[in-house]
Design a protein around this motif. Structure first.
Motif, mmCIF file in Angstrom:
data_model
loop_
_atom_site.group_PDB
_atom_site.id
_atom_site.type_symbol
_atom_site.label_atom_id
_atom_site.label_comp_id
_atom_site.label_asym_id
_atom_site.label_seq_id
_atom_site.Cartn_x
_atom_site.Cartn_y
_atom_site.Cartn_z
ATOM 1 N N GLU A 221 0.764 -1.220 -0.150
ATOM 2 C CA GLU A 221 0.114 -0.113 -0.185
ATOM 3 C C GLU A 221 0.801 1.096 -0.201
ATOM 4 O O GLU A 221 0.655 2.347 -0.730
ATOM 5 N N ASN A 222 2.184 1.352 0.620
ATOM 6 C CA ASN A 222 2.956 2.256 0.778
ATOM 7 C C ASN A 222 3.317 2.838 -0.883
ATOM 8 O O ASN A 222 3.508 3.770 -0.918
ATOM 9 N N GLU A 223 3.731 1.626 -1.426
ATOM 10 C CA GLU A 223 4.360 1.983 -2.809
ATOM 11 C C GLU A 223 3.112 2.274 -3.677
ATOM 12 O O GLU A 223 3.406 3.229 -4.465
ATOM 13 N N ARG A 224 2.171 1.663 -3.544
ATOM 14 C CA ARG A 224 0.986 2.367 -4.444
ATOM 15 C C ARG A 224 0.678 3.974 -4.174
ATOM 16 O O ARG A 224 0.510 4.561 -4.987
ATOM 17 N N GLU A 225 0.635 4.220 -2.710
ATOM 18 C CA GLU A 225 0.373 5.602 -2.628
ATOM 19 C C GLU A 225 1.455 6.548 -3.005
ATOM 20 O O GLU A 225 1.116 7.705 -3.445
ATOM 21 N N TYR A 226 2.784 5.917 -2.810
ATOM 22 C CA TYR A 226 3.734 6.812 -3.189
ATOM 23 C C TYR A 226 3.750 7.294 -4.763
ATOM 24 O O TYR A 226 3.795 8.344 -5.094
ATOM 25 N N ILE A 227 3.653 6.322 -5.633
ATOM 26 C CA ILE A 227 3.407 6.541 -6.980
ATOM 27 C C ILE A 227 2.364 7.446 -7.501
ATOM 28 O O ILE A 227 2.443 7.968 -8.281
ATOM 29 N N VAL A 228 1.098 6.903 -6.689
ATOM 30 C CA VAL A 228 -0.005 7.780 -7.200
ATOM 31 C C VAL A 228 0.213 9.209 -6.985
ATOM 32 O O VAL A 228 -0.114 10.269 -7.517
ATOM 33 N N ASP A 229 0.799 9.343 -5.840
ATOM 34 C CA ASP A 229 0.842 10.825 -5.081
ATOM 35 C C ASP A 229 1.992 11.657 -6.038
ATOM 36 O O ASP A 229 1.573 13.071 -6.492
ATOM 37 N N THR A 230 2.951 11.037 -6.333
ATOM 38 C CA THR A 230 4.155 11.755 -7.074
ATOM 39 C C THR A 230 3.700 11.959 -8.731
ATOM 40 O O THR A 230 3.913 12.900 -9.239
ATOM 41 N N LEU A 231 2.474 11.086 -9.208
ATOM 42 C CA LEU A 231 2.188 11.476 -10.474
ATOM 43 C C LEU A 231 0.994 12.170 -10.472
ATOM 44 O O LEU A 231 0.561 12.811 -11.666
ATOM 45 N N LYS A 232 0.430 12.847 -9.311
ATOM 46 C CA LYS A 232 -0.806 13.591 -9.314
ATOM 47 C C LYS A 232 -0.690 14.827 -10.208
ATOM 48 O O LYS A 232 -1.851 15.218 -10.796
ATOM 49 N N SER A 233 0.435 15.546 -10.114
ATOM 50 C CA SER A 233 0.661 16.654 -10.780
ATOM 51 C C SER A 233 0.749 16.674 -12.475
ATOM 52 O O SER A 233 0.531 17.648 -12.946
ATOM 53 N N GLU A 234 0.753 15.279 -12.784
ATOM 54 C CA GLU A 234 0.579 15.265 -14.421
ATOM 55 C C GLU A 234 -0.660 14.607 -14.953
ATOM 56 O O GLU A 234 -1.012 14.779 -15.860
ATOM 57 N N PRO B 119 8.982 11.919 -24.134
ATOM 58 C CA PRO B 119 7.599 11.853 -24.267
ATOM 59 C C PRO B 119 6.753 11.804 -23.041
ATOM 60 O O PRO B 119 5.847 12.320 -22.771
ATOM 61 N N VAL B 120 7.425 11.022 -21.936
ATOM 62 C CA VAL B 120 6.863 11.194 -20.498
ATOM 63 C C VAL B 120 7.055 12.455 -19.847
ATOM 64 O O VAL B 120 6.177 12.847 -19.065
ATOM 65 N N ASP B 121 8.109 13.310 -20.214
ATOM 66 C CA ASP B 121 8.240 14.476 -19.840
ATOM 67 C C ASP B 121 7.158 15.581 -20.296
ATOM 68 O O ASP B 121 6.631 16.227 -19.548
ATOM 69 N N ILE B 122 7.124 15.573 -21.467
ATOM 70 C CA ILE B 122 6.258 16.624 -22.183
ATOM 71 C C ILE B 122 4.856 16.174 -22.321
ATOM 72 O O ILE B 122 3.924 17.195 -22.083
ATOM 73 N N ALA B 123 4.404 15.061 -22.144
ATOM 74 C CA ALA B 123 3.064 14.726 -22.274
ATOM 75 C C ALA B 123 2.952 13.140 -21.736
ATOM 76 O O ALA B 123 2.578 12.115 -22.553
ATOM 77 N N PRO B 124 2.800 12.860 -20.402
ATOM 78 C CA PRO B 124 2.796 11.628 -19.938
ATOM 79 C C PRO B 124 1.549 10.797 -20.595
ATOM 80 O O PRO B 124 1.429 9.652 -20.759
ATOM 81 N N ARG B 125 0.517 11.650 -20.538
ATOM 82 C CA ARG B 125 -0.833 11.079 -20.683
ATOM 83 C C ARG B 125 -0.937 10.549 -22.418
ATOM 84 O O ARG B 125 -1.477 9.574 -22.564
ATOM 85 N N TYR B 126 -0.187 11.166 -22.831
ATOM 86 C CA TYR B 126 -0.153 10.797 -24.424
ATOM 87 C C TYR B 126 1.159 10.064 -25.067
ATOM 88 O O TYR B 126 1.646 10.404 -26.075
ATOM 89 N N ALA B 127 2.175 9.752 -23.913
ATOM 90 C CA ALA B 127 3.474 9.350 -24.117
ATOM 91 C C ALA B 127 3.669 8.255 -25.268
ATOM 92 O O ALA B 127 4.378 8.185 -26.058
#
Length: 475
Positions: free
Chosen positions: A215-228, A373-381
């Protein structure tokens, strides 16, 4: 296939051998080369040499290039489907079909060359979804400041595969079962099926859907990607016009195309060059051909780790990191390629230049256009890399054809022409990327809600500034 085709093809001017009893030799004593074989030996494994084909260089070029022709057809569909529905199942089942096509390749080759070309194209169609699916999966799994290291490590794995496959294929070609070369396809096809079973068990589309991570790993990844991006969502609509009018996207497309021309030149033709010019037998060529990819793997991981360290400490921006490492990965191979074309009289130096040139191109994968591509547009990488990989894969189709035409006589001068062309293409890609690339998240790549929040914040800021100005005026 690039190693197998050397074993599958009978040297020009040679017909099927017939045994004689003047002298006894083992098959291992023979060099499967383009020079005419002597008839002084009685060959116990005569079927190994008879079970080959009278394909000229152009036909060989079509066989090698057919894979990449199929490969380009599924890049964009693969990127779109992976972005919309996830990459796990598309990737997994495509590789399963590819493994089955690989197992059927010997039967196709012995039936008809056209059927072999079709089978190679099917394998290419299946593998065309690999890069877009992988890029989509990575965009949902890798935190921003770990991208270079993680993405570089993942893509370096392909070089480990090449590094192992070249010598393995060289050994199977000479000492394998069912005549030698067919065993290459049987062994690799079976490994593909084993890989498929492991993939389907281990992989999930995102941390949210993975049943076995903490659960800790899941929360960490989700939280760090929220801004993108919202990691719980797949992309619903694609801003095609903004993608195709974005200069950072075109920087990725152009440099990817140029880099792949050089990469496919070597990937599909290193064994032939070592045989035609350096005069190595197929076993030796198989082992030596793996050396550049060992270097590639090492440089990819080292450059990726270095780039992330520099970014985390604030020494360089993401944009600067991408431009610097991508330029290194293009220009240094271009220089070594030119040198290699002029030192064929010394095979040791030629192999060293080849190894260093391919190895240094790993900087592009460690922290260059592949990660971008993950830098400039992660959703469309996945979609962006699918577009660039489509144009890049055209090099995989045309490079073998061009090389087959240019090296028709297999001379040193003809191979020099091949290397000069590759060097010029590398240099152009480096210059274009250095001018137009970016490492910043593009406005059109944000979620619509994110853009609305930014617009509100901007309006609020403007309003606050206006109020301050009015108060200052009154004072």
């Amino acid at each position: 296939m690039s190693v197998a085709i050397v074993c599958m093809t009978r040297p020009e001017g040679q017909t099927a051998l017939t045994p004689n009893t003047s002298k006894s030799c083992s098959f291992a004593d023979w060099n499967v080369s383009q020079s005419n074989l002597t008839s002084e030996c009685d060959i116990p494994e005569i079927s190994k040499l008879d079970d080959r084909f009278d394909w000229d260089k152009e036909t060989q070029g079509f066989i090698l290039g057919s894979f990449f022709l199929g490969y380009v057809l599924t890049q964009l569909p693969g990127g779109w489907l992976a972005g919309r529905y996830g990459g796990k199942h598309l990737y997994g089942w495509s590789m399963f079909v590819c493994a089955v096509a690989t197992l059927l390749t010997p039967l196709a080759a012995r039936t008809n060359v056209a059927l072999l070309i079709v089978m190679r194209a099917v394998a290419g169609i299946c593998q065309g979804v690999v890069i877009p699916c992988m890029q989509t999966l990575l965009s949902y799994w890798i935190p921003p400041l770990q991208r270079s290291t993680s993405v570089g490590f993942v893509y370096a794995g392909t070089q480990v595969g090449v590094m192992v496959a070249f010598p393995l294929c060289g050994v199977l070609c000479v000492d394998g079962f069912d005549g030698g070369w067919p065993s290459i396809f049987y062994v690799l096809g079976c490994l593909g099926i084993v890989w498929f079973l492991a993939w389907m068990y281990v992989v999930s589309d995102s941390p949210v859907s993975h049943p076995r991570i903490s659960e800790n790993e899941r929360e960490y990844i989700v939280d760090t990607l929220k801004s993108e991006l919202d990691i719980s969502k797949k992309s619903s609509s694609t801003p095609w016009s903004k993608i195709f009018t974005s200069l950072p996207v075109w920087a990725i497309i152009v440099t990817h195309t140029c880099a792949e021309w050089g990469a496919y030149t070597f990937l599909t033709n290193i064994p032939s060059y070592m045989e035609d010019v350096l005069k190595f037998d197929i076993k030796k060529a198989g082992f030596l051909a793996s050396l550049p990819y060992l270097g590639f793997w090492a440089v990819t991981n080292i450059s990726a780790h270095l780039a992330d360290c520099l970014r985390k400490r604030g020494y360089i921006s993401t944009t600067t990191a991408r431009k610097i490492f991508n330029s290194i990965g293009n220009m240094i191979p271009a220089i070594f390629i030119v040198i290699m074309g002029n030192v064929a009289d010394d095979p040791g130096i030629a192999v060293a230049m080849l190894t260093l040139g391919v190895a240094m191109s790993g900087c592009q994968y460690g922290s260059g256009f592949i990660v971008n591509p993950v830098d400039i547009a992660p959703r469309y990488a996945g979609i962006i890399l699918a577009i660039s990989n489509t144009t890049g894969s055209l090099g995989g189709f045309f490079a073998p054809l061009a090389i087959g035409i240019i090296t028709v006589d297999k001379t040193r001068e003809q191979w020099k022409t091949v290397f000069y062309i590759a060097a010029a293409v590398y240099a152009f890609g480096a210059i274009f990327y250095a001018i137009f690339a970016s490492g910043d998240l593009q406005s059109w790549a944000r979620d619509e809600t994110d853009n609305r929040v930014i617009e509100i914040q901007d309006e609020t800021t403007k309003s606050e500034v206006k109020n301050i100005e009015e108060e200052t005026t009154h004072l």
